[in-house]
Design a protein around this motif. Structure first.
Motif, PDB file in Angstrom:
ATOM      1  N   LEU A   1       1.428  -0.913  -6.479  1.00 27.54           N
ATOM      2  CA  LEU A   1       0.035  -0.488  -6.648  1.00 27.54           C
ATOM      3  C   LEU A   1      -0.322  -0.378  -8.126  1.00 27.54           C
ATOM      4  CD1 LEU A   1      -0.184   2.233  -3.849  1.00 27.54           C
ATOM      5  CD2 LEU A   1      -1.441   0.066  -3.899  1.00 27.54           C
TER       6      LEU A   1
ATOM      7  N   GLU B   1       0.811  -1.218   0.000  1.00 35.07           N
ATOM      8  CA  GLU B   1       0.000   0.000   0.000  1.00 35.07           C
ATOM      9  C   GLU B   1       0.847   1.272   0.000  1.00 35.07           C
ATOM     10  OE1 GLU B   1       0.057  -1.559   4.305  1.00 35.07           O
ATOM     11  OE2 GLU B   1       0.062  -2.344   2.271  1.00 35.07           O
ATOM     12  N   SER B   2       2.143   1.121   0.328  1.00 32.58           N
ATOM     13  CA  SER B   2       3.059   2.270   0.315  1.00 32.58           C
ATOM     14  C   SER B   2       4.038   2.205  -0.845  1.00 32.58           C
ATOM     15  CB  SER B   2       3.849   2.328   1.642  1.00 32.58           C
ATOM     16  OG  SER B   2       2.965   2.424   2.740  1.00 32.58           O
TER      17      SER B   2
ATOM     18  N   ALA C   1     -10.159   3.342  -2.814  1.00 32.39           N
ATOM     19  CA  ALA C   1      -9.177   4.191  -3.488  1.00 32.39           C
ATOM     20  C   ALA C   1      -9.016   3.840  -4.965  1.00 32.39           C
ATOM     21  CB  ALA C   1      -7.826   4.079  -2.779  1.00 32.39           C
ATOM     22  N   ASN C   2      -9.405   2.604  -5.338  1.00 31.65           N
ATOM     23  CA  ASN C   2      -9.089   2.140  -6.690  1.00 31.65           C
ATOM     24  C   ASN C   2     -10.279   1.703  -7.544  1.00 31.65           C
ATOM     25  OD1 ASN C   2      -5.904   1.896  -6.791  1.00 31.65           O
ATOM     26  ND2 ASN C   2      -6.545   1.172  -4.762  1.00 31.65           N
TER      27      ASN C   2
ATOM     28  N   VAL D   1     -11.461  -9.338  -2.873  1.00 30.83           N
ATOM     29  CA  VAL D   1     -10.271  -8.760  -2.240  1.00 30.83           C
ATOM     30  C   VAL D   1     -10.147  -9.283  -0.816  1.00 30.83           C
ATOM     31  CG1 VAL D   1      -9.036  -6.644  -1.692  1.00 30.83           C
ATOM     32  CG2 VAL D   1     -10.595  -6.690  -3.648  1.00 30.83           C
TER      33      VAL D   1
ATOM     34  N   LYS E   1     -10.293   0.057   2.271  1.00 34.39           N
ATOM     35  CA  LYS E   1      -9.632   1.314   1.906  1.00 34.39           C
ATOM     36  C   LYS E   1      -8.977   1.198   0.533  1.00 34.39           C
ATOM     37  CE  LYS E   1      -9.076   3.111   6.573  1.00 34.39           C
ATOM     38  NZ  LYS E   1      -8.175   3.604   7.630  1.00 34.39           N
ATOM     39  N   TRP E   2      -8.398   0.036   0.245  1.00 36.39           N
ATOM     40  CA  TRP E   2      -7.799  -0.153  -1.078  1.00 36.39           C
ATOM     41  C   TRP E   2      -8.884  -0.152  -2.151  1.00 36.39           C
ATOM     42  CZ3 TRP E   2      -8.536  -3.503  -5.056  1.00 36.39           C
ATOM     43  CH2 TRP E   2      -7.621  -3.396  -6.118  1.00 36.39           C
TER      44      TRP E   2
ATOM     45  N   LEU F   1      -7.670  -8.771   1.873  1.00 34.39           N
ATOM     46  CA  LEU F   1      -6.520  -8.089   2.472  1.00 34.39           C
ATOM     47  C   LEU F   1      -6.714  -7.805   3.958  1.00 34.39           C
ATOM     48  CD1 LEU F   1      -5.876  -5.483  -0.381  1.00 34.39           C
ATOM     49  CD2 LEU F   1      -4.556  -7.561   0.066  1.00 34.39           C
TER      50      LEU F   1
ATOM     51  N   LYS G   1      -7.962  -2.564   5.674  1.00 33.41           N
ATOM     52  CA  LYS G   1      -7.073  -2.359   4.522  1.00 33.41           C
ATOM     53  C   LYS G   1      -7.773  -2.654   3.209  1.00 33.41           C
ATOM     54  CE  LYS G   1      -2.767  -3.731   4.771  1.00 33.41           C
ATOM     55  NZ  LYS G   1      -1.556  -4.592   4.758  1.00 33.41           N
ATOM     56  N   GLN G   2      -8.518  -3.781   3.162  1.00 36.02           N
ATOM     57  CA  GLN G   2      -9.133  -4.158   1.886  1.00 36.02           C
ATOM     58  C   GLN G   2     -10.181  -3.142   1.450  1.00 36.02           C
ATOM     59  OE1 GLN G   2     -10.507  -8.065   2.901  1.00 36.02           O
ATOM     60  NE2 GLN G   2     -12.373  -7.359   3.893  1.00 36.02           N
TER      61      GLN G   2
ATOM     62  N   ASN H   1      -3.136  -2.725 -10.263  1.00 34.25           N
ATOM     63  CA  ASN H   1      -4.196  -2.133 -11.078  1.00 34.25           C
ATOM     64  C   ASN H   1      -4.102  -2.574 -12.533  1.00 34.25           C
ATOM     65  OD1 ASN H   1      -4.869  -0.840  -8.715  1.00 34.25           O
ATOM     66  ND2 ASN H   1      -5.065   1.182  -9.627  1.00 34.25           N
TER      67      ASN H   1
END
Length: 251
Positions: free
Chosen positions: A147, A141-142, A177-178, A164, A173-174, A166, A170-171, A151
């Protein structure tokens, strides 16, 4: 129809209704959406995590994974229609995807878990189209390059449903974001489901699942990882629900 549990709006659908809604949308899919599967741990995180709250507020479906949410809804005299367990949802959606010709992608899990889960389901449902599996590197994630790679893999595969695994939050939020960039009709956060399906983590016997004791079995199997979630988290969740019942909170 939604049920308010400590300020979190839970969709009041049965397991079968959730599957149909997701599959129907995956087929039509005019714009990307995502599904969240809350349990007591999610509820506690949502009390303080503003970003997590935003993610929940924009979800396509919020379905009760944890049996504790069913108990809470019953206690609040606003019963839900039943549990929508993430692992069961994963399996059923793959089964229906196989019959409908829908493509799926598995992201996350421990090394080898998504690949093994895909093998298990493809053996069970020979027509299932698994168009990709990927286990991100630790700390992905960093890592901008990782990343971008994730994608690119998903966009190239163009699945109808993205699973997903994760871990929360975390899952979620990912996904949040995507998901718009990925343009997958439906993304679903399913926690440790790849490990459970692949056999890397043992699932509770059926009688424990039916009696709402799967959490106890998981605690026995993985005490170091889960003791805080269940021994500390469950009483805190119960206290929040009691406060709601007694009118001592703003929920």
């Amino acid at each position: 129809m939604k049920v308010n549990i400590t300020g979190v709006q839970i969709d009041k659908y049965s397991f079968e209704e959730v599957v149909k809604i997701i599959v129907d949308y995956a087929i039509i899919g005019s714009s990307p959406k995502y599904v969240v599967t809350p349990n007591a741990q999610h509820i506690l995180t949502l009390q303080e995590d503003i970003k997590f709250q935003e993610i929940y507020n924009n979800a396509f479906l919020v379905v009760p994974d944890g049996v504790s949410l069913l108990w809470a809804a019953q206690f609040l005299q606003k019963p839900l229609k039943g549990r929508v367990n993430g692992t069961d949802l994963f399996e059923k959606l793959c089964e229906v995807a196989a019959s409908k010709g829908l493509k799926v992608f598995l992201l996350g899990g421990r090394p080898g878990a998504s690949e093994k889960a895909a093998e298990v389901f493809q053996a069970r449902y020979p027509n299932l189209k698994v168009v990709g599996t990927y286990c991100p590197s630790y700390g992905f994630e960093s890592n901008a390059a990782e990343l971008a790679l994730i994608n690119a893999k998903i966009i190239d595969a163009a699945p109808h449903i993205l699973f997903v695994g994760l871990g929360a939050p975390k899952q979620e939020k990912w996904i949040h974001a995507n998901y718009q960039q990925l343009n997958v009709p439906i993304s679903v956060g399913i926690g440790v489901s790849f490990e459970l399906v692949s056999g890397m983590v043992q699932r509770a016997p059926l009688w424990m699942q039916k009696h709402g004791l799967e959490w106890l079995f998981r605690l026995i199997v993985e005490p170091k990882r889960l003791w805080q979630r269940y021994i500390v988290g469950n009483p805190l969740f119960m206290w929040l629900v009691l406060k709601q019942k007694l009118g001592l909170s703003k929920f």
